[in-house]
Write an enzyme that holds these catalytic residues in place. Structure first.
Site, mmCIF file in Angstrom:
data_model
loop_
_atom_site.group_PDB
_atom_site.id
_atom_site.type_symbol
_atom_site.label_atom_id
_atom_site.label_comp_id
_atom_site.label_asym_id
_atom_site.label_seq_id
_atom_site.Cartn_x
_atom_site.Cartn_y
_atom_site.Cartn_z
ATOM 1 N N PRO A 18 -38.184 -4.803 1.823
ATOM 2 C CA PRO A 18 -36.832 -5.867 1.727
ATOM 3 C C PRO A 18 -38.066 -7.273 1.452
ATOM 4 O O PRO A 18 -38.610 -7.525 2.104
ATOM 5 C CB PRO A 18 -36.076 -5.979 2.712
ATOM 6 C CG PRO A 18 -37.404 -5.229 3.660
ATOM 7 C CD PRO A 18 -37.895 -4.084 3.312
ATOM 8 N N MET A 19 -38.066 -7.617 0.601
ATOM 9 C CA MET A 19 -38.738 -9.074 -0.013
ATOM 10 C C MET A 19 -36.893 -10.216 -0.185
ATOM 11 O O MET A 19 -36.647 -9.947 -1.758
ATOM 12 C CB MET A 19 -39.374 -9.208 -0.911
ATOM 13 C CG MET A 19 -41.035 -8.535 -0.510
ATOM 14 S SD MET A 19 -41.783 -7.965 -1.323
ATOM 15 C CE MET A 19 -41.320 -6.897 -2.274
ATOM 16 N N CYS A 101 -38.647 -10.904 10.269
ATOM 17 C CA CYS A 101 -39.354 -12.609 9.478
ATOM 18 C C CYS A 101 -39.253 -13.472 10.624
ATOM 19 O O CYS A 101 -38.744 -13.930 11.314
ATOM 20 C CB CYS A 101 -37.733 -12.083 8.421
ATOM 21 S SG CYS A 101 -37.999 -13.879 7.711
ATOM 22 N N LYS A 140 -37.303 -2.579 10.931
ATOM 23 C CA LYS A 140 -38.316 -3.017 10.923
ATOM 24 C C LYS A 140 -38.909 -4.271 11.361
ATOM 25 O O LYS A 140 -38.719 -5.161 12.135
ATOM 26 C CB LYS A 140 -38.244 -3.372 9.741
ATOM 27 C CG LYS A 140 -39.840 -4.540 8.852
ATOM 28 C CD LYS A 140 -39.844 -4.643 7.531
ATOM 29 C CE LYS A 140 -40.846 -4.794 6.744
ATOM 30 N NZ LYS A 140 -42.021 -6.047 7.137
ATOM 31 N N HIS A 172 -45.020 -3.640 11.221
ATOM 32 C CA HIS A 172 -45.703 -4.142 10.188
ATOM 33 C C HIS A 172 -47.008 -5.164 11.165
ATOM 34 O O HIS A 172 -46.975 -5.439 11.892
ATOM 35 C CB HIS A 172 -45.011 -5.800 9.811
ATOM 36 C CG HIS A 172 -45.375 -6.765 8.851
ATOM 37 N ND1 HIS A 172 -45.574 -7.829 7.818
ATOM 38 C CD2 HIS A 172 -47.147 -7.088 8.489
ATOM 39 C CE1 HIS A 172 -46.597 -8.979 7.484
ATOM 40 N NE2 HIS A 172 -47.375 -8.155 8.118
ATOM 41 N N GLY A 213 -47.920 -3.099 5.750
ATOM 42 C CA GLY A 213 -48.929 -5.350 5.450
ATOM 43 C C GLY A 213 -50.460 -4.859 4.485
ATOM 44 O O GLY A 213 -50.928 -4.415 5.301
ATOM 45 N N GLY A 235 -45.260 -4.219 -0.421
ATOM 46 C CA GLY A 235 -44.301 -5.157 -0.618
ATOM 47 C C GLY A 235 -45.180 -6.365 -1.457
ATOM 48 O O GLY A 235 -44.773 -5.204 -2.588
ATOM 49 N N ARG A 236 -45.768 -7.214 -1.653
ATOM 50 C CA ARG A 236 -45.740 -8.590 -2.712
ATOM 51 C C ARG A 236 -46.659 -7.093 -3.622
ATOM 52 O O ARG A 236 -46.257 -7.691 -5.436
ATOM 53 C CB ARG A 236 -46.247 -9.293 -2.354
ATOM 54 C CG ARG A 236 -46.384 -10.209 -1.705
ATOM 55 C CD ARG A 236 -46.810 -10.984 -1.362
ATOM 56 N NE ARG A 236 -47.428 -10.026 0.216
ATOM 57 C CZ ARG A 236 -48.540 -10.752 0.889
ATOM 58 N NH1 ARG A 236 -49.175 -12.494 0.831
ATOM 59 N NH2 ARG A 236 -48.955 -10.739 1.993
#
Length: 332
Positions: A18-19, A101, A140, A172, A213, A235-236
Site C-alpha cells: 500500500p502506497m 507508517c 503491517k 518492513h 523493504g 513497493g516502489r
C-alpha cells in the site's frame, strides 16, 4: 481459519505494498492486468475518515481488481472495528492494520509506526476488528522504532498481536525513526535487517510472515520464498517498473498462466480509460500510473514523454496512449 483465508494467503506469496498517492484504483487496475494472482492493497485509509467522515468513496474499487485488501490506519479498537466492517461490506478480502507508517500526520493520530511501542493496544485493535468481520485481519509493521531493540521488540510484538488473533504479518525489515527522519528517509536510511525477519520465521511457525523493504526484483522475491518466508511485498519497484515485477509473477511465483505483454496491457487499459473519461475523469489520473510500463526498454523515454506532456491537454483521450505506443512498437 475462516472461509476464504487460504486463497488470500496463497495470493500473499507476492503483494504490492500500500502506497499513499500511488496504489489507487487506477493503479490497481493496471497491476491486475499484469498479474492475475498477486495480492494488491489500497492506499491507507484512516478509520476516522470512514467512521466519522463518511468517506466511503475512498473504498471505490471494481471486482476485476481482486484479490485486493484494504489497509486501515487508526488506534481506537471500536473505531477500527467499525471501519473494518465497512471495508468488508465493500467487498475487500482482507483488512490490514498499518503499524509502519512514520509520517508526522500519522504519529499525531497515534497510529502507524508509533504503535510498535504499544503492542497491547495493537492486540486490542486486532481483537476488535476480528470480532467485527469474517475476512482476515492482518498487520503491517516495522522491526521497531527509534531506540527500541528489534531483537526484543519484534518477537514480543508478534507474540502479543498474534495471540489476539492476527495470523499474518508483513514486516518492513527496517526500523522507523519517528524523530529526525522524513517519511522518505525512513524508506531508505535505516538499515535493512532481513536476517531478523527470517529468524522470526523460525520462532513463529504458526504465523504467515511476509517480508518487505528494499526488494527490487522477482529474483530477490524467489530467494526469500525459497528461504522459507511465506510471502514477499514489493513497493516502489512494483510501481516504477511494474512490468519487471508483475508481468512474470504468475508464472514464476504462482506457477500459473503466461507472462503478460506490456503492449497488450496498455491496450487493455483503453476501455477502462474511455469509461473513466465518460464518468468525468481525467486522462492523467490513469496514465500517470502507466509511465513505468516500458522501463528499460527501447522507446520508453518517448512513451513517458508523450503521456506526460499530452495527458493534461484539453480533449486528451485513449488515442494518446496509442500515439505513445508508436515509438515502443517501432523499436521492437
Amino acid at each position: 481459519m475462516k472461509q476464504g483465508f487460504s486463497s488470500v494467503r496463497a495470493a500473499a506469496r507476492l503483494s504490492v505494498a500500500p502506497m499513499m498517492d500511488w496504489t489507487d484504483r487506477h493503479c490497481r487496475t493496471l497491476h491486475r492486468l499484469l498479474s492475475r494472482e498477486t495480492l494488491l492493497y489500497t492506499e491507507m485509509v484512516t478509520a476516522p475518515a470512514l467512521v466519522r467522515g463518511g468517506a466511503v468513496h475512498l473504498l471505490d474499487h471494481s471486482p476485476e481488481e481482486h484479490p485486493v485488501a484494504l489497509q486501515l490506519g487508526g488506534s481506537d479498537p471500536d473505531e477500527l472495528a467499525r471501519a473494518a466492517r465497512i471495508g468488508a461490506d465493500a467487498g475487500y478480502v482482507e483488512i490490514n492494520l498499518n503499524c509502519g507508517c512514520p509520517s508526522d500526520r500519522v504519529q499525531s493520530g497515534t497510529f502507524g509506526a508509533v504503535l510498535m511501542t504499544d503492542p497491547g493496544r495493537v492486540a486490542d485493535c486486532v481483537a476488535a476488528m476480528r470480532s467485527a468481520v469474517d475476512v482476515e485481519v492482518t498487520v503491517k509493521c516495522r522491526i521497531g522504532v527509534d531506540d527500541q531493540n528489534p531483537e526484543e521488540v519484534l518477537p514480543e510484538f508478534l507474540s502479543r498481536v498474534g495471540a489476539a488473533g492476527c495470523g499474518r504479518f508483513t514486516i518492513h525489515a527496517r526500523k522507523a525513526w519517528l524523530q529526525g527522519l522524513s517519511p522518505k528517509e525512513n524508506r531508505d536510511i535505516p538499515p535493512l535487517d532481513y536476517d531478523l525477519v527470517q529468524r522470526m520465521r523460525g520462532m513463529f511457525g504458526g504465523l504467515h510472515l511476509s517480508i518487505n523493504g528494499g526488494i527490487t526484483s522477482l529474483d530477490q522475491a524467489e530467494a526469500f520464498l525459497d528461504a522459507g518466508l511465506d510471502g514477499v511485498m514489493i513497493g516502489r519497484s512494483a510501481y516504477h517498473d511494474p512490468t519487471a515485477i508483475l508481468a512474470q509473477a504468475d508464472r514464476r511465483i504462482y506457477g500459473t498462466g503466461q507472462d503478460a505483454d506490456p503492449v497488450d496491457v496498455a491496450r487493455q487499459m483503453l476501455p477502462y480509460i474511455e469509461a473513466h473519461l465518460t464518468q468525468g475523469g481525467k486522462l492523467g489520473q490513469v496514465t500517470r500510473h502507466m509511465l513505468g510500463l516500458f522501463t528499460g526498454r527501447p522507446g520508453a523515454r518517448q512513451w513517458r514523454r508523450v503521456l506526460s506532456e499530452g495527458a493534461h491537454k484539453p480533449g486528451a483521450g485513449p488515442e494518446l496512449v496509442e500515439e505513445a505506443l508508436e515509438p515502443v512498437l517501432a523499436a521492437a
